[in-house]
Design a protein around this motif. Sequence first.
Motif, PDB file in Angstrom:
ATOM      1  N   THR A  18     119.551 -96.181   1.493  1.00 55.92           N
ATOM      2  CA  THR A  18     119.431 -96.074   3.022  1.00 55.92           C
ATOM      3  C   THR A  18     119.912 -97.258   3.287  1.00 55.92           C
ATOM      4  N   VAL A  19     120.833 -96.897   4.227  1.00 55.52           N
ATOM      5  CA  VAL A  19     122.724 -97.873   4.934  1.00 55.52           C
ATOM      6  C   VAL A  19     122.121 -97.908   6.639  1.00 55.52           C
ATOM      7  N   VAL A  20     121.234 -97.047   6.902  1.00 54.94           N
ATOM      8  CA  VAL A  20     120.396 -96.718   8.278  1.00 54.94           C
ATOM      9  C   VAL A  20     119.527 -96.527   7.909  1.00 54.94           C
ATOM     10  N   ASP A  21     118.436 -96.847   8.880  1.00 50.26           N
ATOM     11  CA  ASP A  21     116.495 -96.933   8.799  1.00 50.26           C
ATOM     12  C   ASP A  21     116.286 -97.144   9.580  1.00 50.26           C
ATOM     13  N   GLY A  22     116.290 -95.759  10.797  1.00 49.03           N
ATOM     14  CA  GLY A  22     114.804 -95.480  11.020  1.00 49.03           C
ATOM     15  C   GLY A  22     115.019 -96.645  12.534  1.00 49.03           C
ATOM     16  N   LEU A  23     116.538 -96.082  13.120  1.00 46.23           N
ATOM     17  CA  LEU A  23     116.818 -96.901  14.354  1.00 46.23           C
ATOM     18  C   LEU A  23     116.114 -96.282  15.589  1.00 46.23           C
ATOM     19  N   ASP A  24     115.734 -96.850  16.088  1.00 47.63           N
ATOM     20  CA  ASP A  24     115.194 -96.534  18.117  1.00 47.63           C
ATOM     21  C   ASP A  24     116.134 -96.808  19.242  1.00 47.63           C
ATOM     22  N   LEU A  25     117.585 -96.039  18.695  1.00 43.70           N
ATOM     23  CA  LEU A  25     118.800 -96.753  19.869  1.00 43.70           C
ATOM     24  C   LEU A  25     117.715 -96.318  21.460  1.00 43.70           C
TER      25      LEU A  25
END
Length: 302
Positions: A18-25
């Motif tokens: 996982t390189v981007v993990d659950g982002l809430d931008l």
Amino acid sequence: MSFIVESSNLTKAYGGRTVVDGLDLRIPEGSVYGFLGPNGSGKSTTMKMLLSLIRPTGGEVEVLGQPMNRSTRRQLLGSIGSLIESPPGYAHLTGAENMRIVQRLLGLDDAQVDFAVKTVRMHDQMGKRVREYSLGMKQRLGIAMALARQPKLLILDEPTNGLDPAGIEEIRELLRRLADGGVTVMVSSHLLGEVDKTATVLGILSQGRMIFQGTRAELFSAATPDLLIDCSDPRRAQSMLARAHGARLEDATVRLAGVDSDQAIAGIVTGLVAEGIGVHGVRRDEQTLESVFMGLTAGGGL
Ligand SMILES: Nc1ncnc2c1ncn2[C@@H]1O[C@H](COP(=O)(O)OP(=O)(O)OP(=O)(O)O)[C@@H](O)[C@H]1O
């Protein structure tokens, strides 16, 4: 507040990693959003997912109030300008020839191209071949290409990477002008100082996770500045407080990290006094945004 970009649980994995993990931008409309994180923390991958250049493993992206996916991509990209990785453009062509290609591809009129070129202050350089440009000029031409469609949102991946201080300042000033003109800008950097003065909102990534998102003021208030103690026997005080608080000695001052309540301070002072150490100064260190950022990215979060 309305958000021009919103993601929920945005995730990307490559081969099980996982390189981007659950982002809430949450990128507020009209902001300059500084997207920060060390090299390899997942900034480019995130930006590519926002642009639908790569497909997320999980989660959703909304841009301009609409879900971004393969069927909406074309229409949404009409309102988004981007500069990802190295500056675009054909090196053997002039700036003007490169702009003409963009103009034809996007069906733009001359006024739109002129406006973009003038905005990045490249109008005197358009007759030169791109291979003769400095890196800063290439970046500005790339931004002009992204701007020509008059986007509502501009996504720039490390536009100041490799530039000298004057070049960095030019880009900063350009971003401020764009934001004043109503364009929302998302700009990434691995160096806080490069976006610090320009960004109104910061999102900080570490190892694919968002460890902070908010204003600069919120970042300061969420982080605990070090406590500095001046006393009659700093050496003994440091050794007393080393284990519980990781105390360090700096000249004659004892520095403690992570002491986050008045009660804890009172306990420390009482303990020193009980050992016969006279405490004559207790204060918080002044913190720079850089030190907060380093602390955050090294420690993995607030
Ligand atoms: N196509 C790919 N296949 C496998 N791994 C990838 C791929 N693209 C990126 N990665 C990995 O994902 C992680 C995040 O990379 P990414 O380029 O998004 O980081 P970044 O924060 O933009 O860093 P940089 O500033 O160095 O570009 C890195 O460990 C990278 O090696």
